[in-house]
Design an enzyme around this catalytic site. Structure first.
Site, short mmCIF file in Angstrom:
data_model
loop_
_atom_site.label_atom_id
_atom_site.label_comp_id
_atom_site.label_asym_id
_atom_site.label_seq_id
_atom_site.Cartn_x
_atom_site.Cartn_y
_atom_site.Cartn_z
N HIS A 69 -12.11 90.98 38.11
CA HIS A 69 -13.50 90.60 37.80
C HIS A 69 -13.45 89.55 36.68
O HIS A 69 -13.77 89.83 35.54
CB HIS A 69 -14.25 91.86 37.36
CG HIS A 69 -15.73 91.70 37.27
ND1 HIS A 69 -16.52 92.44 36.43
CD2 HIS A 69 -16.59 90.89 37.95
CE1 HIS A 69 -17.78 92.10 36.58
NE2 HIS A 69 -17.86 91.16 37.49
N TYR A 86 -29.61 94.50 47.89
CA TYR A 86 -29.23 93.82 46.63
C TYR A 86 -27.81 93.23 46.71
O TYR A 86 -26.89 93.87 47.23
CB TYR A 86 -29.32 94.81 45.44
CG TYR A 86 -28.73 94.16 44.20
CD1 TYR A 86 -29.43 93.15 43.54
CD2 TYR A 86 -27.44 94.43 43.78
CE1 TYR A 86 -28.88 92.47 42.48
CE2 TYR A 86 -26.86 93.77 42.71
CZ TYR A 86 -27.59 92.78 42.06
OH TYR A 86 -27.03 92.10 41.03
N CYS A 99 -22.35 89.61 30.94
CA CYS A 99 -21.84 89.40 29.57
C CYS A 99 -21.46 87.94 29.34
O CYS A 99 -20.65 87.63 28.47
CB CYS A 99 -20.64 90.29 29.29
SG CYS A 99 -21.08 92.01 29.05
N LYS A 150 -18.34 92.17 45.75
CA LYS A 150 -17.71 93.29 45.03
C LYS A 150 -16.91 94.18 45.99
O LYS A 150 -15.86 94.69 45.62
CB LYS A 150 -18.78 94.12 44.33
CG LYS A 150 -19.66 93.32 43.39
CD LYS A 150 -18.86 92.62 42.33
CE LYS A 150 -19.74 91.89 41.34
NZ LYS A 150 -18.98 91.17 40.34
N ARG A 176 -26.91 96.82 41.27
CA ARG A 176 -25.91 97.67 41.91
C ARG A 176 -26.18 99.13 41.55
O ARG A 176 -26.56 99.44 40.43
CB ARG A 176 -24.50 97.30 41.44
CG ARG A 176 -23.98 96.03 42.10
CD ARG A 176 -22.57 95.71 41.66
NE ARG A 176 -22.52 95.33 40.26
CZ ARG A 176 -22.18 96.13 39.27
NH1 ARG A 176 -21.81 97.36 39.51
NH2 ARG A 176 -22.19 95.69 38.03
N ASP A 199 -16.80 84.66 38.52
CA ASP A 199 -16.93 86.12 38.66
C ASP A 199 -15.65 86.82 39.14
O ASP A 199 -15.38 87.92 38.69
CB ASP A 199 -18.07 86.43 39.64
CG ASP A 199 -18.52 87.88 39.59
OD1 ASP A 199 -18.61 88.43 38.48
OD2 ASP A 199 -18.78 88.47 40.66
N ARG A 236 -31.71 86.85 39.80
CA ARG A 236 -30.49 86.08 40.07
C ARG A 236 -30.79 84.73 40.72
O ARG A 236 -31.85 84.53 41.31
CB ARG A 236 -29.60 86.88 41.05
CG ARG A 236 -29.15 88.23 40.53
CD ARG A 236 -27.94 88.07 39.65
NE ARG A 236 -27.46 89.33 39.11
CZ ARG A 236 -26.18 89.55 38.79
NH1 ARG A 236 -25.28 88.63 38.99
NH2 ARG A 236 -25.81 90.68 38.25
N SER A 256 -20.28 92.85 33.85
CA SER A 256 -21.41 92.14 34.45
C SER A 256 -22.43 91.76 33.38
O SER A 256 -22.71 92.55 32.47
CB SER A 256 -22.09 93.04 35.48
OG SER A 256 -21.12 93.54 36.36
#
Ligand code: OXD
Ligand code: MN
Length: 593
Positions: free
Chosen positions: A227, A198, A251, A207, A70, A276, A368, A249
């Site tokens: 989130h 992306y 974590c 998002k 991002r 998420d 990913r 993000s």
């Protein structure tokens, strides 16, 4: 090719006029469509087939080398009034945004196919759910959207002829960061994204809709878009609890959402509801209820192994789109932190020959996997329940090497909101920029809150007032390190020990001590059965050193004041109370402020 909804068709026509594609295809979400798109992508090189024997339905995509995360500095909230975006968002005036992006979008799809993807966020038939329509010229985006959302008739049916949908316009452009913009127009329920393929920049349901625009809608409608992962836990006594957790993000949300209990904790069963995003609404019973608006997982590959996340490791063997991982000669993917040792040779994430002697990583640190939720063995039977699941506890977590203990509990909803508001974390590879730098990331929403952050905290306080049985709020930190820089807590499955204490607290048990920052478990209160952890290590993990907090509290004062008149009085009051408790602990006698 009309969709049958006049509002959608009219908007699609406008976008077609602007971007001038050669062809327009309306996606129906069918299996035949997936097969056809995949075949086209394999032929064009956008996708590479993986070994279908061991990985049925799995493919690899390599993105442009400068389009791998991002780009927060190119992400904007465009509102009439700058104050509505607040000091933590990039803002662009609406007219300026139109003037800047329209020339980039004009003719952007010439020679290409424009796909129209109607999608539903949330379970069918749920009052939580929202509809979007993404128009994109990327087949890779279409294939990912099919996994991450519910595509086709299910969305158009939910729309039921109305124009209540988010208009998501995505064009690849030339992928140059110079001409890349992700602009949200919350007043028009619209997103324009150009110049990136992306995930977080291009899968606009995630998002852009489910967090930035949804947070704006949620404020108007009295709910929360967060989130957060959503996890179900059934205790050995047979009671099921639900917990949500906000973590920045990369974590460990996916790992926590799919936690496998340690062998020494028999009888626990974990259910994954989401990894998420959570949409949370006060229910008629005064509790907070949650749904996962997504239909798949877009997880970070590096570090995913049988040890860290066996459920994910198994799940990504089927129907998965891998992005920017390394490719072994046998047609299987590899990444740093994989179960298998580094292969003697491979192609790296950019398709270049790689050996263990190479200086660079084989997989991109933000590589990913995109996998349908239905592939997850621990998927909750309540995953698609239109009413959602009732939440017992909310966690705020971040990456903090020092100062922050393993877990502590807030004294109230307001105190918990304050803990979320003052969350800071060391940065990760999920966004471009330096990794490992401490930054404030309130509620793990810094990059995702679609309006003024301080108004958002005020909205949290309002939602809390609507709850007669609010969840309890906890701060967790799996990442505290010792003097040698090594993590003190084993993490992963052993996080269940912390969750067990949290659930005991929710039931009115669980021993805790008052500290200036909140309620910390006594060392004996954590289930350590089968865990090899030295007593001093546990003491270090749970330690609250008031002296270490003095500087943090001073920095907080400055930070909170930067929100000016938008700062809710309740949040500032919590700060003053914390400052007083810290100062009393450090200088109990004769301290003057
Ligand atoms: C994500 C992120 O992709 O937070 O979920 O970056
Ligand atoms: Mn995320």
């Amino acid at each position: 090719m009309p969709t049958g909804n006049a509002f959608v068709d009219r908007w699609v026509e406008q976008v077609r006029g602007l971007t001038t594609p050669d062809r327009v295809v309306v996606c129906d979400g069918s299996e035949a469509e997936r097969e056809a798109l995949t075949a086209e992508c394999l032929a064009s090189g956008e996708l590479i087939a993986l070994d279908q024997q061991s990985l049925p339905g799995c493919v690899l995509h390599r993105s442009a080398s400068h389009d791998v995360a991002r780009t927060e500095h190119l992400t904007f909230i465009s509102t009439t009034d700058k104050d509505d975006a607040g000091p933590t968002n990039n803002w662009m005036a609406r007219d300026a945004a139109h003037a800047r992006l329209t020339p980039l979008l004009r003719g952007a799809m010439a020679g290409r196919t424009m796909y129209v993807v109607p999608f539903l966020m949330g379970p069918p038939g749920s009052r939580f759910s929202k509809v979007g329509v993404e128009v994109t010229d990327s087949r890779y985006v279409v294939l990912n959207m099919r996994t991450m959302t519910r595509v086709g008739a299910v969305a158009l049916d939910a729309l039921d002829g109305s124009d209540d949908f988010t208009r998501c316009l995505h064009a690849m452009g030339d992928l140059s960061p110079e001409r890349r913009f992700i602009v949200h127009f919350p007043e028009e329920n619209t997103v324009w994204s150009i110049g990136s393929g992306y995930g977080g920049n291009a899968l606009l349901g995630k998002k852009c809709l489910a967090l930035r625009l949804a947070s704006w809608m949620a404020r108007q409608e009295g709910w929360l878009a967060e989130h957060m992962l959503i996890l179900g836990l059934r205790s050995p006594e047979g009671r099921t609890y639900y917990v949500t957790g906000a973590f920045p993000s990369a974590c460990g949300k996916t790992n926590l959402a799919m936690l496998v209990p340690p062998e020494s904790m028999p009888g626990w069963k974990i259910w994954t509801v989401g990894d998420d995003i959570a949409w949370l609404r006060p229910g008629p019973d005064g509790r907070l209820w949650a749904v996962n608006p997504e239909a798949g997982f877009f997880g970070v590959a590096p570090g995913t192994s049988h040890k860290t996340n066996p459920t994910a490791f198994e799940m990504i063997r089927r129907n998965t789109i891998y992005t920017n991982v390394a490719l072994r000669p046998d047609g299987t993917p590899w990444w740093e932190g994989h179960d298998d040792p580094a292969p003697p040779k491979a192609l790296d994430w950019q398709g270049r020959p790689w050996t263990p002697a190479s200086k660079e990583k084989a997989a991109h640190p933000n590589s990913r996997f995109t996998t349908p939720a239905t592939e997850c063995a621990s998927l909750s039977p309540e995953f698609a329940n239109p009413n959602g699941v009732p939440i017992d506890a909310i966690l705020f977590g971040a990456r903090r090497q020092r100062r922050v203990p393993l877990v502590y509990e807030a004294r109230s909803w307001q105190h918990g909101t304050f803990l979320g508001a003052t969350l800071s974390s060391e940065t990760t590879a999920a966004a471009t920029g330096k990794v490992g730098v401490l930054r404030r990331d309130p509620m793990a929403m810094l990059p995702f809150c679609g309006y003024n952050m301080a108004d958002y905290w005020g909205h949290w306080l309002d939602v809390g007032r609507a709850l007669t049985r609010p969840p309890r709020i906890f701060r967790v930190n799996w990442f505290r390190t010792g003097d040698d820089g090594k993590f003190l807590w084993p993490g992963f499955g052993d996080n269940l020990r912390v969750l067990k204490w949290i659930l005991e607290r929710c039931d009115g048990g669980g021993a805790a001590v008052e500290t200036p920052i909140g309620l910390v478990p006594t060392p004996d209160a954590l289930d350590r059965n089968g865990l090899r952890l030295r007593a001093e290590t546990l003491a270090h993990l749970l330690r609250v050193d008031a002296a270490e907090w003095v500087e943090a509290v001073e920095g907080q004062e400055h930070y909170l004041r930067s929100f000016g008149s938008h700062l809710p009085a309740g949040i500032y009051q919590e700060h003053l109370d914390l400052a007083r408790r810290i100062h009393d602990a450090v200088a109990p006698e004769g301290w003057t402020r």
